[in-house]
Design a protein around this motif. Structure first.
Motif, PDB file in Angstrom:
ATOM      1  N   ILE A  43      -8.548  19.494  12.923  1.00  0.00           N
ATOM      2  CA  ILE A  43      -7.470  19.678  11.956  1.00  0.00           C
ATOM      3  C   ILE A  43      -7.786  19.033  10.610  1.00  0.00           C
ATOM      4  CG2 ILE A  43      -6.218  17.598  12.666  1.00  0.00           C
ATOM      5  CD1 ILE A  43      -3.611  19.128  12.258  1.00  0.00           C
ATOM      6  N   ASP A  44      -8.702  18.069  10.593  1.00  0.00           N
ATOM      7  CA  ASP A  44      -8.966  17.285   9.386  1.00  0.00           C
ATOM      8  C   ASP A  44     -10.150  17.855   8.615  1.00  0.00           C
ATOM      9  OD1 ASP A  44      -9.386  15.365   7.436  1.00  0.00           O
ATOM     10  OD2 ASP A  44      -8.929  13.683   8.772  1.00  0.00           O
ATOM     11  N   PRO A  45      -9.940  18.366   7.410  1.00  0.00           N
ATOM     12  CA  PRO A  45     -11.033  18.983   6.650  1.00  0.00           C
ATOM     13  C   PRO A  45     -12.095  17.999   6.180  1.00  0.00           C
ATOM     14  CG  PRO A  45      -9.055  18.821   5.287  1.00  0.00           C
ATOM     15  CD  PRO A  45      -8.654  18.431   6.671  1.00  0.00           C
ATOM     16  N   GLN A  46     -11.793  16.706   6.198  1.00  0.00           N
ATOM     17  CA  GLN A  46     -12.765  15.734   5.697  1.00  0.00           C
ATOM     18  C   GLN A  46     -14.031  15.670   6.574  1.00  0.00           C
ATOM     19  OE1 GLN A  46     -11.935  11.536   5.804  1.00  0.00           O
ATOM     20  NE2 GLN A  46     -10.737  11.682   7.691  1.00  0.00           N
ATOM     21  N   PHE A  47     -13.954  16.205   7.797  1.00  0.00           N
ATOM     22  CA  PHE A  47     -15.110  16.149   8.688  1.00  0.00           C
ATOM     23  C   PHE A  47     -16.113  17.269   8.439  1.00  0.00           C
ATOM     24  CE2 PHE A  47     -11.758  14.304  11.635  1.00  0.00           C
ATOM     25  CZ  PHE A  47     -12.172  12.992  11.463  1.00  0.00           C
ATOM     26  N   GLU A  48     -15.733  18.281   7.692  1.00  0.00           N
ATOM     27  CA  GLU A  48     -16.528  19.505   7.617  1.00  0.00           C
ATOM     28  C   GLU A  48     -17.966  19.276   7.179  1.00  0.00           C
ATOM     29  OE1 GLU A  48     -16.382  24.064   5.814  1.00  0.00           O
ATOM     30  OE2 GLU A  48     -14.784  22.641   5.323  1.00  0.00           O
ATOM     31  N   LYS A  49     -18.174  18.604   6.055  1.00  0.00           N
ATOM     32  CA  LYS A  49     -19.538  18.424   5.547  1.00  0.00           C
ATOM     33  C   LYS A  49     -20.367  17.578   6.500  1.00  0.00           C
ATOM     34  CE  LYS A  49     -22.201  17.207   1.438  1.00  0.00           C
ATOM     35  NZ  LYS A  49     -22.162  16.732   0.032  1.00  0.00           N
ATOM     36  N   THR A  50     -19.782  16.499   6.993  1.00  0.00           N
ATOM     37  CA  THR A  50     -20.505  15.636   7.940  1.00  0.00           C
ATOM     38  C   THR A  50     -20.890  16.420   9.177  1.00  0.00           C
ATOM     39  OG1 THR A  50     -19.397  13.629   7.150  1.00  0.00           O
ATOM     40  CG2 THR A  50     -20.312  13.573   9.387  1.00  0.00           C
ATOM     41  N   TYR A  51     -19.961  17.197   9.714  1.00  0.00           N
ATOM     42  CA  TYR A  51     -20.210  17.948  10.945  1.00  0.00           C
ATOM     43  C   TYR A  51     -21.273  19.025  10.738  1.00  0.00           C
ATOM     44  CZ  TYR A  51     -19.412  20.577  15.213  1.00  0.00           C
ATOM     45  OH  TYR A  51     -19.596  21.216  16.406  1.00  0.00           O
ATOM     46  N   PHE A 324     -22.970  10.519   6.809  1.00  0.00           N
ATOM     47  CA  PHE A 324     -21.509  10.602   6.770  1.00  0.00           C
ATOM     48  C   PHE A 324     -21.073  10.775   5.318  1.00  0.00           C
ATOM     49  CE2 PHE A 324     -22.730   8.272  10.512  1.00  0.00           C
ATOM     50  CZ  PHE A 324     -21.897   8.772  11.509  1.00  0.00           C
ATOM     51  N   TYR A 325     -20.226  11.778   5.081  1.00  0.00           N
ATOM     52  CA  TYR A 325     -19.859  12.133   3.718  1.00  0.00           C
ATOM     53  C   TYR A 325     -18.391  11.857   3.428  1.00  0.00           C
ATOM     54  CZ  TYR A 325     -24.355  14.526   3.811  1.00  0.00           C
ATOM     55  OH  TYR A 325     -25.696  14.807   3.918  1.00  0.00           O
ATOM     56  N   SER A 326     -18.176  10.906   2.570  1.00  0.00           N
ATOM     57  CA  SER A 326     -16.853  10.604   2.030  1.00  0.00           C
ATOM     58  C   SER A 326     -17.029   9.515   0.990  1.00  0.00           C
ATOM     59  CB  SER A 326     -15.889  10.121   3.127  1.00  0.00           C
ATOM     60  OG  SER A 326     -14.650   9.733   2.540  1.00  0.00           O
ATOM     61  N   PRO A 327     -16.267   9.573  -0.094  1.00  0.00           N
ATOM     62  CA  PRO A 327     -16.338   8.489  -1.082  1.00  0.00           C
ATOM     63  C   PRO A 327     -15.575   7.247  -0.625  1.00  0.00           C
ATOM     64  CG  PRO A 327     -14.712  10.115  -1.766  1.00  0.00           C
ATOM     65  CD  PRO A 327     -15.381  10.663  -0.538  1.00  0.00           C
ATOM     66  N   ASN A 328     -14.881   7.359   0.489  1.00  0.00           N
ATOM     67  CA  ASN A 328     -14.002   6.293   0.959  1.00  0.00           C
ATOM     68  C   ASN A 328     -14.605   5.583   2.169  1.00  0.00           C
ATOM     69  OD1 ASN A 328     -11.663   5.341   2.838  1.00  0.00           O
ATOM     70  ND2 ASN A 328     -10.747   5.468   0.802  1.00  0.00           N
TER      71      ASN A 328
END
Length: 368
Positions: A43-51, A324-328
């Motif tokens: 459900i969480d789009p923040q995982f897309e690039k990492t996955y 892992f991709y996120s600025p946070n």
């Protein structure tokens, strides 16, 4: 018992749909041993690039609770009664955790296993795998019992155990409820070899300073290695400095009025808080807050800081080149802390592959 029509057989591997895939811990582990993962759903789009970038598998940003089971075959190359298909359902588990934390945010996810069950009943895959906290089996209101009853009605055999990831190559003391099921054959989970010789220590995992160089609290690593560390207030830095190296606890400064926390002045226990990891033992269970010294035994064994993001990922058994991709920083820590350790997934995947191969061989002999 429902009569199942046989699907594909004589395939060299298995094909997997990873529900609640997160950053891809199960997918990573399965792919490491040659299992084909068709895609992950979260459900969480923040995982897309990492996955997707790590696993070269399709990421479906979908809410399983609102996704019609029959629509999944339009999104991924699967069909009903497919023998070589594995459904993985490692749903978010905070609500059934034994940690004494506020369950308000996690309450809405407590019945995700029910949603996953609808996909299992519709597609009837050859195999099913779920992983969750031990409380899923024991807590009142858990959907697990209805899930197992549904499996029985559809002719599935299953095996369940509480497994500790430390006995499967994960440098972490992490107990989890694991269940595998099959409608093709009897299944058995891998056995735990309960021996210190069969565990990986913190030193084995993150003790090489050439790979994990010494850094200070607040270090920011902008590279993909993300050897980034949370900042410490002057008071918390002093607390860590006063905590003995290699496994020390806050007990060392509990009588210091200035350093002792108000909530512990009349409370004996919870000495993991502000504690240091032991070099020669597996790490304690990593949560999503392993980057803070104040949330558990997450201080480095020697350096005056909490674990870095990369150290946490390594203690979860992710490969060093898993990005892992996120600025946070907190978002990445959540990806890591919530993941199924890839090494544990490898062990489960090998068990599934063994059962699949044995079933194929039996089918071939019966046809001759």
């Amino acid at each position: 018992m429902t009569k199942i029509k046989k699907g594909i057989k004589n395939q060299s591997s298995l094909k997997v749909v990873d529900f609640f895939c997160g950053a891809g811990g199960v997918t990573c582990g399965f792919k490491n041993i040659g299992i084909e993962v068709l895609g992950g759903i979260d459900i969480d789009p923040q995982f897309e690039k990492t996955y997707e970038e790590n696993n070269q598998a399709k990421f479906l940003n979908k809410d399983v609770s609102n996704l019609a089971p029959e629509s999944l075959k339009d999104l991924l190359p699967i069909f009903t009664n497919q023998d070589d298909l594995v459904f993985v359902g490692c749903s978010p588990c905070q609500y059934y955790s034994n940690l004494k934390s506020d369950k308000t945010k996690s309450k809405k996810g407590r019945l995700l296993l029910d949603d996953f069950k609808e996909f299992v009943l519709y597609y009837k895959p050859g195999f099913v795998f779920i992983e969750n906290v031990p409380g899923l089996e024991t807590k009142k209101g858990s959907p697990l019992h209805k899930f197992k009853s549904a499996l029985r009605r559809e002719g599935y055999s299953f095996d369940q155990k509480i497994l500790n990831a430390k006995y499967f190559g994960v440098p972490q003391n992490r107990r989890r409820f694991v269940l595998i099921a099959s409608r093709l054959t009897k299944v058995q989970l891998p056995k735990q070899v309960r021996s210190k010789d069969n565990t990986v220590s913190v030193s084995d995992a993150i003790g090489d300073y050439k790979i994990f160089p010494a850094v200070k609290a607040g270090n920011e690593d902008k590279s993909k290695f993300i050897h980034s560390v949370s900042k410490l207030s002057p008071l918390n830095l002093e607390r860590v400095q006063r905590t003995p190296k290699n496994g020390g606890s806050r007990k060392a400064w509990e009588n210091d009025e200035r350093l002792q926390l108000e909530c512990y002045k009349n409370h004996d226990g919870h000495y993991d808080v502000y504690g240091r990891l032991h070099w020669n033992r597996p790490a304690p269970t990593l949560t999503t807050r392993f980057i803070y010294t104040s949330t558990g035994r997450y201080s480095h064994p020697e350096q005056d800081r909490a674990l870095s993001l990369r150290e946490g990922a390594t203690l979860q058994s992710f490969p060093l080149n898993y990005n892992f991709y996120s600025p946070n920083k907190g978002a990445i820590a959540t990806m890591i802390g919530n993941a199924v350790p890839p090494k544990l997934a490898e062990a489960i995947g090998n068990s599934l592959l063994q059962h699949w191969t044995e079933w194929q061989n039996l089918e071939q002999r019966q046809e001759q």
